[in-house]
Design an enzyme around this catalytic site. Structure first.
Site, PDB file in Angstrom:
ATOM      1  N   SER A  81      15.243  37.940  40.883  1.00 33.67           N
ATOM      2  CA  SER A  81      14.095  37.949  41.798  1.00 33.67           C
ATOM      3  C   SER A  81      14.198  39.175  42.682  1.00 33.67           C
ATOM      4  O   SER A  81      15.291  39.737  42.853  1.00 33.67           O
ATOM      5  CB  SER A  81      14.124  36.697  42.680  1.00 33.67           C
ATOM      6  OG  SER A  81      13.230  36.843  43.773  1.00 33.67           O
TER       7      SER A  81
ATOM      8  N   TYR B 183      19.265  30.208  47.252  1.00 31.76           N
ATOM      9  CA  TYR B 183      18.428  30.813  46.203  1.00 31.76           C
ATOM     10  C   TYR B 183      18.694  32.317  46.116  1.00 31.76           C
ATOM     11  O   TYR B 183      18.930  32.863  45.044  1.00 31.76           O
ATOM     12  CB  TYR B 183      16.954  30.538  46.518  1.00 31.76           C
ATOM     13  CG  TYR B 183      15.986  31.106  45.515  1.00 31.76           C
ATOM     14  CD1 TYR B 183      15.657  30.402  44.361  1.00 31.76           C
ATOM     15  CD2 TYR B 183      15.372  32.347  45.715  1.00 31.76           C
ATOM     16  CE1 TYR B 183      14.760  30.922  43.432  1.00 31.76           C
ATOM     17  CE2 TYR B 183      14.479  32.872  44.795  1.00 31.76           C
ATOM     18  CZ  TYR B 183      14.169  32.155  43.665  1.00 31.76           C
ATOM     19  OH  TYR B 183      13.284  32.671  42.741  1.00 31.76           O
TER      20      TYR B 183
HETATM   21  N1  LIG Z   1       7.305  31.939  41.506  1.00 35.45           N
HETATM   22  C1  LIG Z   1       7.782  33.007  42.134  1.00 35.45           C
HETATM   23  O1  LIG Z   1       7.209  33.499  43.113  1.00 35.45           O
HETATM   24  C2  LIG Z   1       9.057  33.649  41.626  1.00 35.45           C
HETATM   25  C3  LIG Z   1       9.463  34.886  42.155  1.00 35.45           C
HETATM   26  C4  LIG Z   1      10.643  35.470  41.698  1.00 35.45           C
HETATM   27  C5  LIG Z   1      11.397  34.827  40.734  1.00 35.45           C
HETATM   28  N2  LIG Z   1      10.985  33.620  40.243  1.00 35.45           N
HETATM   29  C6  LIG Z   1      11.834  32.981  39.235  1.00 35.45           C
HETATM   30  O2  LIG Z   1      11.086  32.839  38.043  1.00 35.45           O
HETATM   31  C7  LIG Z   1      11.548  31.696  37.331  1.00 35.45           C
HETATM   32  C8  LIG Z   1      10.390  30.763  37.025  1.00 35.45           C
HETATM   33  O3  LIG Z   1       9.767  30.414  38.244  1.00 35.45           O
HETATM   34  P1  LIG Z   1       8.440  29.519  38.337  1.00 35.45           P
HETATM   35  O4  LIG Z   1       7.775  29.881  39.610  1.00 35.45           O
HETATM   36  O5  LIG Z   1       7.684  29.587  37.070  1.00 35.45           O
HETATM   37  O6  LIG Z   1       9.108  28.069  38.528  1.00 35.45           O
HETATM   38  P2  LIG Z   1       8.550  26.615  38.183  1.00 35.45           P
HETATM   39  O7  LIG Z   1       9.165  25.694  39.184  1.00 35.45           O
HETATM   40  O8  LIG Z   1       7.060  26.629  38.042  1.00 35.45           O
HETATM   41  O9  LIG Z   1       9.184  26.347  36.747  1.00 35.45           O
HETATM   42  C9  LIG Z   1      10.566  26.215  36.563  1.00 35.45           C
HETATM   43  C10 LIG Z   1      10.825  25.367  35.340  1.00 35.45           C
HETATM   44  O10 LIG Z   1      12.237  25.184  35.228  1.00 35.45           O
HETATM   45  C11 LIG Z   1      12.492  23.850  34.863  1.00 35.45           C
HETATM   46  N3  LIG Z   1      13.844  23.470  35.285  1.00 35.45           N
HETATM   47  C12 LIG Z   1      14.290  23.188  36.538  1.00 35.45           C
HETATM   48  N4  LIG Z   1      15.571  22.823  36.508  1.00 35.45           N
HETATM   49  C13 LIG Z   1      15.970  22.888  35.207  1.00 35.45           C
HETATM   50  C14 LIG Z   1      17.195  22.609  34.539  1.00 35.45           C
HETATM   51  N5  LIG Z   1      18.269  22.192  35.208  1.00 35.45           N
HETATM   52  N6  LIG Z   1      17.243  22.775  33.204  1.00 35.45           N
HETATM   53  C15 LIG Z   1      16.145  23.178  32.506  1.00 35.45           C
HETATM   54  N7  LIG Z   1      14.962  23.434  33.086  1.00 35.45           N
HETATM   55  C16 LIG Z   1      14.872  23.289  34.421  1.00 35.45           C
HETATM   56  C17 LIG Z   1      11.418  23.039  35.576  1.00 35.45           C
HETATM   57  O11 LIG Z   1      11.226  21.771  34.981  1.00 35.45           O
HETATM   58  C18 LIG Z   1      10.210  23.957  35.415  1.00 35.45           C
HETATM   59  O12 LIG Z   1       9.480  23.695  34.245  1.00 35.45           O
HETATM   60  C19 LIG Z   1      12.619  31.043  38.230  1.00 35.45           C
HETATM   61  O13 LIG Z   1      13.888  31.472  37.835  1.00 35.45           O
HETATM   62  C20 LIG Z   1      12.273  31.583  39.603  1.00 35.45           C
HETATM   63  O14 LIG Z   1      13.389  31.596  40.450  1.00 35.45           O
HETATM   64  C21 LIG Z   1       9.835  33.028  40.658  1.00 35.45           C
END
Ligand SMILES: NC(=O)c1ccc[n+]([C@@H]2O[C@H](COP(=O)([O-])OP(=O)(O)OC[C@H]3O[C@@H](n4cnc5c(N)ncnc54)[C@H](O)[C@@H]3O)[C@@H](O)[C@H]2O)c1
Length: 255
Positions: free
Chosen positions: A140, A154
């Protein structure tokens, strides 16, 4: 011709958010996709919407579960070419260091850092079996920039993903495996948007720092992952691959 024709991609956290978008995009581009997630109902739904995909239930923090995931992927599609280690959590009790309890730290690290470690540990040997492949580890922008609106566990977990990715990139480059850390800026996911619609001031506090004046869409992050997964990025390795709309380059943004 698709940009991922003939490739097998395992995407963790693909039931929802950015991972779901990537599963749809990768499959449109010719990949066979393993939709891997703890959430079975929405994971099955994502897989059903893809051209060619299967759902596999996995808890990325559990070694046995992750090992079984790559076994299943190999049995189903004959091998693995792309690991998109996207699953991550950001629970509400991960906040300032003054209020975050050790339990929250452990839960976040179990998924975000240990999860990526396990997916690389059990996934990279599968790529080596095929003579190479691409690993996309999701970090991130917070691995590179500080926020006063802290989510300390995080942020630290994403720093771990970034440095782990760099080291793996150097170790496996001569064996055909590329490893990059995808670092999204803030993304317009349903969870985040719901949070911000309850608190418009919190949204505005963040938006003002974004040179483009808007968050990324999930598709924009998935498109960057598509590039890293495809052979178009054959000389991109060990990168801190920022997709942040210029956020990390900004000092003063347009009014
Ligand atoms: N959304 C943002 O603004 C943002 C910014 C930077 C980085 N990210 C990163 O991008 C990635 C995806 O983010 P997102 O916003 O789509 O998240 P989200 O919460 O929409 O989706 C995450 C998915 O991971 C699954 N998950 C959670 N724990 C798990 C486990 N133990 N085993 C398997 N699956 C599991 C959840 O069920 C979900 O489907 C993450 O790593 C997040 O940290 C997101």
């Amino acid at each position: 011709m698709g940009r991922l024709d003939g490739k097998v991609a395992v995407i963790t956290g693909a039931a929802g958010g950015i991972g779901r978008e990537a599963a749809l995009l990768f499959s449109e581009e010719g990949a066979s996709v393993v939709v891997a997630d703890v959430s079975a109902e929405s994971g099955e739904k994502t897989a059903a919407e893809c051209r060619e995909a299967v759902f596999e239930k996995v808890d990325v923090s559990d070694a046995g579960s992750v090992e079984a995931l790559y076994d299943a992927a190999t049995r189903r599609f004959g091998g693995v070419d792309v690991l998109y280690n996207n699953a991550g959590i950001m629970p509400p009790d991960d906040d300032s260091i003054l209020t975050t309890e050790p339990d929250a730290w452990d839960r976040v690290h179990a998924v975000n850092a240990r999860g990526v470690f396990l997916c690389c540990k059990f996934g990279i040997p599968r790529l080596l079996d095929r003579g190479g492949g691409s690993v996309i580890n999701v970090a991130s922008f917070v691995a590179l920039m500080g926020a006063a609106t802290s989510q300390i566990a995080y942020t630290a977990s994403k720093g771990a993903v970034l440095s782990m990715s760099r080291e793996l990139a150097v170790q496996f480059a001569r064996r055909g495996v590329r490893v990059n850390a995808l670092c999204p800026g803030p993304v317009e996911t349903p969870l985040l948007m719901r949070l911000f619609s309850d608190d418009p001031a919190a949204y505005e506090r963040r938006r003002v720092h974004l040179p483009m004046g808007r968050l990324a869409t999930a598709r924009e992050i998935a498109s960057a992952a598509l590039f890293l997964a495809s052979d178009e990025s054959s000389y991109v390795n060990g990168a801190t691959f920022l997709v942040d709309g210029g956020l990390s380059a900004a000092y003063v943004t347009p009014e």
